[in-house]
Every structure is written in C-alpha cells, then in structure tokens.
Motif scaffolding. Structure first.
Motif, PDB file in Angstrom:
ATOM      1  N   PHE A 106       3.673   0.797   2.738  1.00  0.00           N
ATOM      2  CA  PHE A 106       3.307  -0.064   3.970  1.00  0.00           C
ATOM      3  C   PHE A 106       3.164  -1.502   3.439  1.00  0.00           C
ATOM      4  CE2 PHE A 106       1.635   4.214   4.985  1.00  0.00           C
ATOM      5  CZ  PHE A 106       2.083   4.237   6.359  1.00  0.00           C
ATOM      6  N   ILE A 162       0.898  -1.071  -0.049  1.00  0.00           N
ATOM      7  CA  ILE A 162      -0.133  -0.054  -0.039  1.00  0.00           C
ATOM      8  C   ILE A 162       0.764   1.322  -0.167  1.00  0.00           C
ATOM      9  CG2 ILE A 162      -1.733   1.246   1.213  1.00  0.00           C
ATOM     10  CD1 ILE A 162      -1.209  -2.484   1.844  1.00  0.00           C
ATOM     11  N   TRP A 214      -0.170  -1.852   7.576  1.00  0.00           N
ATOM     12  CA  TRP A 214      -1.291  -0.914   6.927  1.00  0.00           C
ATOM     13  C   TRP A 214      -2.627  -1.352   7.644  1.00  0.00           C
ATOM     14  CZ3 TRP A 214      -2.412   3.250   4.644  1.00  0.00           C
ATOM     15  CH2 TRP A 214      -3.623   3.615   4.144  1.00  0.00           C
TER      16      TRP A 214
END
Length: 77
Positions: free
Chosen positions: A57, A42, A62
């Motif tokens: 992340f 992410i 996350w």
C-alpha cells in the motif's frame, strides 16, 4: 531495493525487498495479519503463511483503509 512492476490496470506497485522487514501484529502475535513499514510503503501479509505474497500500500491507500476500517466499513453483519 525497490523496483516498480506494471500491472494490467496500468497502476504501478513497488516490489519491495521484505526479507529484513520488521513485521508487526496488532494482536500481539495472535492475529492473522501482520504489517511492515518498508521504504515509505506499507506491506501486509498473512501471518499464518509468511512466504505468500504481501499486499503493498502507498501511504494514502493505507490511510484510507485504516479510516474506513475504523468507521466499520469492513465489519461483518
């Protein structure tokens, strides 16, 4: 293409190609933060400065961030 950069702390973070990322905003484009799901990671960026560096992340990082935000950990008092 993903490459891994070694940080001073010894933790590896991927360097993702974000040029074709599908950036999303939770506030229908009016928010300051955008996220994209790229190669199993992410990425988060400042919508006002899309050329600035993005935070990357891992899925577990996350999830911890989202769960803590839901619980109010980052609320301003």
């Amino acid at each position: 293409m993903t490459t891994t950069a070694q940080t001073p702390s010894g933790w590896d973070k991927p360097e993702l190609d974000l040029s074709n990322a599908d950036w999303q905003s939770g506030s229908q484009g009016a928010g300051d933060v955008q996220i994209a799901f790229v190669e199993g990671f992410i990425a988060m960026r400042n919508a006002a400065r899309p050329g600035s560096p993005s935070l990357i992340f891992a899925p577990d990082e996350w999830r911890a961030f989202v769960m803590n935000a839901r619980e109010g950990e980052f609320d301003l008092t």
